[in-house]
Every structure is written in structure tokens, then in C-alpha cells.
Motif scaffolding. Structure first.
Motif, PDB file in Angstrom:
ATOM      1  N   ALA A  47      55.432  19.704  61.186  1.00 37.85           N
ATOM      2  CA  ALA A  47      55.657  19.760  62.632  1.00 37.85           C
ATOM      3  C   ALA A  47      54.348  19.410  63.339  1.00 37.85           C
ATOM      4  O   ALA A  47      53.643  20.275  63.849  1.00 37.85           O
ATOM      5  N   ASN A  48      54.038  18.118  63.351  1.00 37.38           N
ATOM      6  CA  ASN A  48      52.811  17.678  64.011  1.00 37.38           C
ATOM      7  C   ASN A  48      52.894  17.785  65.526  1.00 37.38           C
ATOM      8  O   ASN A  48      51.893  18.064  66.188  1.00 37.38           O
ATOM      9  N   ASP A  49      54.091  17.563  66.072  1.00 41.02           N
ATOM     10  CA  ASP A  49      54.276  17.498  67.520  1.00 41.02           C
ATOM     11  C   ASP A  49      55.769  17.556  67.812  1.00 41.02           C
ATOM     12  O   ASP A  49      56.582  17.804  66.909  1.00 41.02           O
ATOM     13  N   ALA A  50      56.141  17.286  69.063  1.00 40.38           N
ATOM     14  CA  ALA A  50      57.541  17.418  69.472  1.00 40.38           C
ATOM     15  C   ALA A  50      58.463  16.378  68.850  1.00 40.38           C
ATOM     16  O   ALA A  50      59.691  16.522  68.922  1.00 40.38           O
ATOM     17  N   THR A  51      57.927  15.351  68.184  1.00 36.17           N
ATOM     18  CA  THR A  51      58.804  14.388  67.502  1.00 36.17           C
ATOM     19  C   THR A  51      59.533  15.029  66.329  1.00 36.17           C
ATOM     20  O   THR A  51      60.471  14.444  65.787  1.00 36.17           O
ATOM     21  N   VAL A  52      59.117  16.249  65.946  1.00 37.86           N
ATOM     22  CA  VAL A  52      59.830  16.971  64.886  1.00 37.86           C
ATOM     23  C   VAL A  52      61.272  17.257  65.299  1.00 37.86           C
ATOM     24  O   VAL A  52      62.119  17.528  64.451  1.00 37.86           O
ATOM     25  N   LEU A  53      61.574  17.169  66.587  1.00 43.55           N
ATOM     26  CA  LEU A  53      62.945  17.368  67.061  1.00 43.55           C
ATOM     27  C   LEU A  53      63.908  16.419  66.350  1.00 43.55           C
ATOM     28  O   LEU A  53      65.033  16.801  66.020  1.00 43.55           O
ATOM     29  N   PHE A  54      63.464  15.187  66.077  1.00 46.16           N
ATOM     30  CA  PHE A  54      64.284  14.266  65.298  1.00 46.16           C
ATOM     31  C   PHE A  54      64.142  14.537  63.805  1.00 46.16           C
ATOM     32  O   PHE A  54      65.130  14.591  63.078  1.00 46.16           O
ATOM     33  N   GLY A  55      62.920  14.702  63.315  1.00 44.45           N
ATOM     34  CA  GLY A  55      62.678  14.856  61.890  1.00 44.45           C
ATOM     35  C   GLY A  55      63.279  16.115  61.302  1.00 44.45           C
ATOM     36  O   GLY A  55      63.861  16.087  60.211  1.00 44.45           O
ATOM     37  N   ASN A  56      63.157  17.226  62.011  1.00 44.26           N
ATOM     38  CA  ASN A  56      63.778  18.496  61.615  1.00 44.26           C
ATOM     39  C   ASN A  56      63.756  19.426  62.809  1.00 44.26           C
ATOM     40  O   ASN A  56      62.698  19.972  63.155  1.00 44.26           O
ATOM     41  N   PRO A  57      64.884  19.627  63.479  1.00 45.00           N
ATOM     42  CA  PRO A  57      64.900  20.447  64.701  1.00 45.00           C
ATOM     43  C   PRO A  57      64.426  21.877  64.482  1.00 45.00           C
ATOM     44  O   PRO A  57      63.999  22.540  65.439  1.00 45.00           O
ATOM     45  N   ALA A  58      64.457  22.374  63.239  1.00 47.57           N
ATOM     46  CA  ALA A  58      63.954  23.724  62.972  1.00 47.57           C
ATOM     47  C   ALA A  58      62.459  23.823  63.227  1.00 47.57           C
ATOM     48  O   ALA A  58      61.943  24.913  63.517  1.00 47.57           O
ATOM     49  N   GLY A  59      61.748  22.713  63.139  1.00 45.94           N
ATOM     50  CA  GLY A  59      60.302  22.728  63.289  1.00 45.94           C
ATOM     51  C   GLY A  59      59.808  22.995  64.693  1.00 45.94           C
ATOM     52  O   GLY A  59      58.597  23.207  64.897  1.00 45.94           O
ATOM     53  N   LEU A  60      60.698  23.009  65.684  1.00 46.21           N
ATOM     54  CA  LEU A  60      60.272  23.302  67.049  1.00 46.21           C
ATOM     55  C   LEU A  60      59.626  24.677  67.160  1.00 46.21           C
ATOM     56  O   LEU A  60      58.769  24.903  68.021  1.00 46.21           O
ATOM     57  N   THR A  61      60.019  25.623  66.304  1.00 50.19           N
ATOM     58  CA  THR A  61      59.450  26.980  66.386  1.00 50.19           C
ATOM     59  C   THR A  61      57.979  27.003  65.984  1.00 50.19           C
ATOM     60  O   THR A  61      57.286  27.989  66.247  1.00 50.19           O
ATOM     61  N   LYS A  62      57.488  25.939  65.369  1.00 45.35           N
ATOM     62  CA  LYS A  62      56.081  25.883  64.981  1.00 45.35           C
ATOM     63  C   LYS A  62      55.172  25.377  66.103  1.00 45.35           C
ATOM     64  O   LYS A  62      53.938  25.403  65.967  1.00 45.35           O
ATOM     65  N   LEU A  63      55.766  24.907  67.188  1.00 43.66           N
ATOM     66  CA  LEU A  63      54.974  24.444  68.329  1.00 43.66           C
ATOM     67  C   LEU A  63      54.683  25.623  69.246  1.00 43.66           C
ATOM     68  O   LEU A  63      55.598  26.288  69.735  1.00 43.66           O
ATOM     69  N   GLU A  64      53.421  25.888  69.484  1.00 45.68           N
ATOM     70  CA  GLU A  64      53.006  27.114  70.181  1.00 45.68           C
ATOM     71  C   GLU A  64      53.047  26.987  71.692  1.00 45.68           C
ATOM     72  O   GLU A  64      53.098  27.996  72.395  1.00 45.68           O
ATOM     73  N   ARG A  65      53.000  25.764  72.221  1.00 42.26           N
ATOM     74  CA  ARG A  65      52.961  25.569  73.669  1.00 42.26           C
ATOM     75  C   ARG A  65      53.957  24.496  74.090  1.00 42.26           C
ATOM     76  O   ARG A  65      54.380  23.677  73.265  1.00 42.26           O
ATOM     77  N   PRO A  66      54.345  24.465  75.370  1.00 43.57           N
ATOM     78  CA  PRO A  66      55.166  23.352  75.860  1.00 43.57           C
ATOM     79  C   PRO A  66      54.449  22.029  75.627  1.00 43.57           C
ATOM     80  O   PRO A  66      53.233  21.936  75.763  1.00 43.57           O
ATOM     81  N   GLU A  67      55.215  21.002  75.273  1.00 38.50           N
ATOM     82  CA  GLU A  67      54.609  19.739  74.871  1.00 38.50           C
ATOM     83  C   GLU A  67      55.512  18.573  75.245  1.00 38.50           C
ATOM     84  O   GLU A  67      56.728  18.641  75.088  1.00 38.50           O
ATOM     85  N   VAL A  68      54.904  17.508  75.732  1.00 32.90           N
ATOM     86  CA  VAL A  68      55.624  16.275  76.024  1.00 32.90           C
ATOM     87  C   VAL A  68      55.005  15.149  75.199  1.00 32.90           C
ATOM     88  O   VAL A  68      53.782  15.086  75.040  1.00 32.90           O
ATOM     89  N   VAL A  69      55.866  14.298  74.624  1.00 26.40           N
ATOM     90  CA  VAL A  69      55.423  13.200  73.764  1.00 26.40           C
ATOM     91  C   VAL A  69      56.114  11.921  74.201  1.00 26.40           C
ATOM     92  O   VAL A  69      57.321  11.905  74.460  1.00 26.40           O
TER      93      VAL A  69
END
Length: 422
Positions: A47-69
Motif C-alpha cells: 500500500a504505497n499510496d491511494a492507488t492501492v484502491l485498484f490493486g487491493n481495496p483492503a490496503g486503504l486501512t494502511k493509509l494514515e492520512r487523507p490522500e489524493v493521487v
């Protein structure tokens, strides 16, 4: 006669070939530049960034802050056509076209996160020269699918997260090919143009598990999407026997994009090195046969037609690594093997792809904790792919000459992406 209409209408579906993309079959991979740097080896487990939404939506929980990509991929294809049955067979048929994407993600509380993504999972632009020897099988193709995916992710405990996102998918396309009038008592060539569109619905779901502090495993399921493309088929310039078909007809085509299962592991070797490995299964066998239904064709001859594709399921593989050079810079590399689902007996000028090898390099630069700029470069090389399409006949007369050739394809891809955290 079975192939007369199909070589145009059918391309609304299988014409979505990713000739200019880093994916195979009808898929493209330009949804993440940070993932492109490792050839998407850890797409389901990192989960490098918000593009994980496509790669694996479960990874969003690893993002600590709001993020736009936001970002885009750009691929320059090199197509060499050898041993062609017609002398006019140049290979400059893939325009340089950017593929954009955008995401937003944010935590809701300690367990829930949400996000939304807009990306392109399938696309094609191919434009052969007017004198191309295979123009009777396909001259111009422009097809794209744009997907909107709202997503929720839930952290079950400190180790396990799950995510789910429905997808809203808009497909549209324009295809052109030619017919030879001279063989049926006419002159010149007939232009056959097809347009169509539809909206289909599916979902992406995933699970991500921290097996240890160093090892993470992920699994993502991208569902099939059913489409019924509705549009028109326009025939102009027909003379002789082909002139009977001049006009515009309503057409309908049922088509399903295949489901995929993507799984990968990411292993944090130390504070600097992270290793990735992954594999993706794609159920291309859904594209076994396509049936087109037209309305109002003369004498009902072409009201229903079909063609066998005989695509087969594939497994693709990737390995990659990331090296944290310092707090500001991360370097990436990867290698992927991506087989073609099409076989020589059923390959067309619209889908002239072979088995692929992709080598990638990438880097991420974070001048401050809020901003990251990612860049990536990939080189794609394909095995030779043979096309051998027979002639098309109408009332026992050849109106679309056959075409055979050997395609040797390669491509250079670059990507640029910016991530900003609030």
C-alpha cells in the motif's frame, strides 16, 4: 458470409486489445505508477499510496492520512510487420496516447477507511495507414473502458483488513474496416464503421494480511462485467453486390470482460529493502465465441452472426524490489511475464499480440512528508505473433481479401504520478 459483419461489430469487444499497453489480452496496467516501477509485483500486498484502491481495496486501512493521487501512463509502441501477404504493411499503427487515473482515500476512524478511484482498465487506439494490406480485416480502432470505483475498507484486527468496491464501467468504441467492391462488379472500396457503448457493473474485493511484522500477503478479486453494447453499423461507398448493404443498421453485442484473481506477497527484508512477488489469473476463456445481432439487414442475411475466438485462461507472474535509499528517495525495479490468451489460428490484425516480458525501473521522491512524486519506465518485448486471417466471401465471391503476417512488437512505457497527503 458469416464474417462480413463480424469483422467490424465484433471488434467492439475484442478490439479493446491493449496493443499499446503494459497488459495483455484486452487489459491494461496503467492504473498506478508506483506499482509500475516493480512491474506490479506487489500489487495485492503493498500500500504505497491511494492507488492501492485498484490493486487491493483492503490496503486503504494502511493509509494514515487523507490522500489524493493523480497521474498517467504513456506507451510508445514499436510494431514490425514481417512476411506480410500484402506489400503495404507498415507497422506505425499505435498513436502515442496518455492513460490517466485519479484516486482519493481517507481514514474514517481507527477501523474504517474509504476512497474513490477513476481509472481505465481497458483501452485501444490503433490506426493503420489507408493502404494497409490488412485493412479489410481492421483499419481503425478506438475503444476504451472508464471505471469509477467507490470503496470501503475495514480493519478486522491489527493484522487483517478487507475491502470492497462496486465498479461502474462505461465502454465505448469506434471501429472501421474496408470491403473490396471490384470483386462483385463494383469499383473502389466500401467503408464499414461501427459505434457502440454501454454501462456495466461489477466489483473489486480484497483481503490483506500481515503474517508477520515483515511479511504481508494480499488477494484481490476483480469481478467479471457484463455488457450489452448497442449502437449502429454504417456502410458507405458500396457498389455492385456490396451496394445492397449501404445504409445504417442497429446492432447489439453481448460481451463479458473476464474476472481476475491477483495474489502477491511483500517481504520487508530490512529498513532499506522490500521484495515483492505476485501472480495473476485471468479467465480469458470467457471470450470463446461472440454473437452479434443486427436489425434490418437485407433479406435478414446478417441479422445474427458469430465467430469463435477460442481464447484460453492465463497466469502472469512478476517479481520486484524496492530500495529505500534515504528518507526522500525510494528506488524500484521489476520483471513480469505475461502470456497472450490468443492463439495463432484465431489472432487478428486488431489483436496482434504475443507472449510478453516486461522490465521496469522506478523511483519515488518525497521532498516533504506531504508530497511524493513517482516516476517509472518499462520496456516491453513480445515473442513473434503470427496473424493468418482467411478471405471473406459474399454469395461465393471474395469481398475482403485475406491477410497474413508476423508481428514483432515492443514498447517503451513511462509514467508520472503525484500523491499529496493532508
Amino acid at each position: 458470409m458469416k464474417n462480413l459483419w463480424l469483422k467490424t461489430s465484433l471488434a467492439l469487444a475484442v478490439g479493446a486489445i491493449s496493443t499499446h499497453s503494459l497488459g495483455n489480452g484486452i487489459a491494461i496496467n496503467e492504473q498506478s505508477v508506483s506499482g509500475m516501477g516493480t512491474s506490479f509485483a506487489g500489487r495485492a500486498s503493498s500500500a504505497n499510496d491511494a492507488t492501492v484502491l485498484f490493486g487491493n481495496p483492503a490496503g486503504l486501512t494502511k493509509l494514515e492520512r487523507p490522500e489524493v493521487v493523480g497521474g498517467f501512463g504513456l506507451v510508445k509502441a514499436n510494431v514490425d510487420i514481417d512476411d506480410a501477404s500484402a506489400n503495404t504493411a507498415k507497422g506505425d499503427m499505435v498513436p502515442l496516447t496518455p492513460v490517466p487515473f485519479g484516486y482519493y482515500a481517507s481514514p474514517i476512524d481507527d477501523q474504517w477507511s474509504w476512497g474513490v478511484g477513476l481509472y481505465v482498465p481497458y483501452a485501444l487506439i490503433s490506426d493503420y495507414e489507408k493502404s494497409f494490406g490488412g485493412r479489410f480485416k481492421g483499419q481503425y480502432s478506438k475503444v476504451e473502458v472508464v471505471t469509477l470505483q467507490p470503496t470501503l475498507s475495514y480493519k478486522i484486527n491489527d493484522s487483517v483488513s478487507v475491502g470492497f468496491g462496486p465498479t461502474i464501467n462505461k465502454i465505448k468504441g469506434k471501429l472501421v474496416n474496408k470491403l473490396d467492391n471490384s470483386a462483385v462488379g463494383g469499383t473502389g472500396e466500401t467503408k464499414v464503421g461501427v459505434k457502440g457503448d454501454d454501462v456495466g457493473y461489477g466489483f473489486n474485493a480484497g483481503i490483506m494480511v500481515d503474517i508477520t511484522d515483515q511479511l504481508t500477503w494480499g488477494l484481490t478479486y476483480h469481478s467479471k462485467v457484463d455488457y450489452t453494447l448497442e449502437g449502429r453499423t454504417r456502410v458507405t461507398g458500396g457498389t455492385g453486390l456490396v451496394g445492397l448493404f449501404n445504409g445504417e443498421y442497429d446492432g447489439k453485442l453481448d460481451f463479458t470482460t473476464p474476472e481476475t484473481v491477483d495474489t502477491s506477497i511483500s517481504y520487508k527484508l530490512d529498513d532499506q529493502w522490500t521484495l515483492h512477488a505476485g501472480t495473476t489469473f485471468t479467465r480469458w476463456s470467457r471470450l470463446d465465441e461472440i454473437v452479434v445481432e443486427n436489425e434490418g439487414t437485407p433479406l435478414g442475411i446478417l441479422d445474427e452472426i458469430g465467430e469463435e475466438l477460442k481464447w484460453h485462461d492465463t497466469w502472469s507472474y512478476a517479481i520486484g524490489a524496492a530500495y529505500q535509499l534515504n528518507p526522500q528517495w525510494v528506488l524500484r525495479t521489476g520483471l513480469a511475464l505475461d502470456p497472450s490468451p490468443a492463439e495463432n489460428a484465431h489472432r487478428s490484425v486488431r489483436i496482434p499480440v504475443g507472449n510478453r516480458k516486461v522490465f521496469s525501473l522506478g523511483a519515488g521522491w518525497s521532498p516533504n512528508p506531504d508530497l511524493t512524486i513517482d516516476v517509472a519506465y518499462s520496456y516491453l518485448h513480445e515473442n513473434s505473433a503470427k496473424v493468418n486471417q482467411p478471405a471473406t466471401e459474399l454469395a461465393g465471391v471474395e469481398i475482403a481479401p485475406g491477410f497474413s503476417a508476423e508481428y514483432n512488437n515492443s514498447a517503451h512505457g513511462v509514467g508520472l504520478q503525484a500523491s499529496y497527503r493532508f
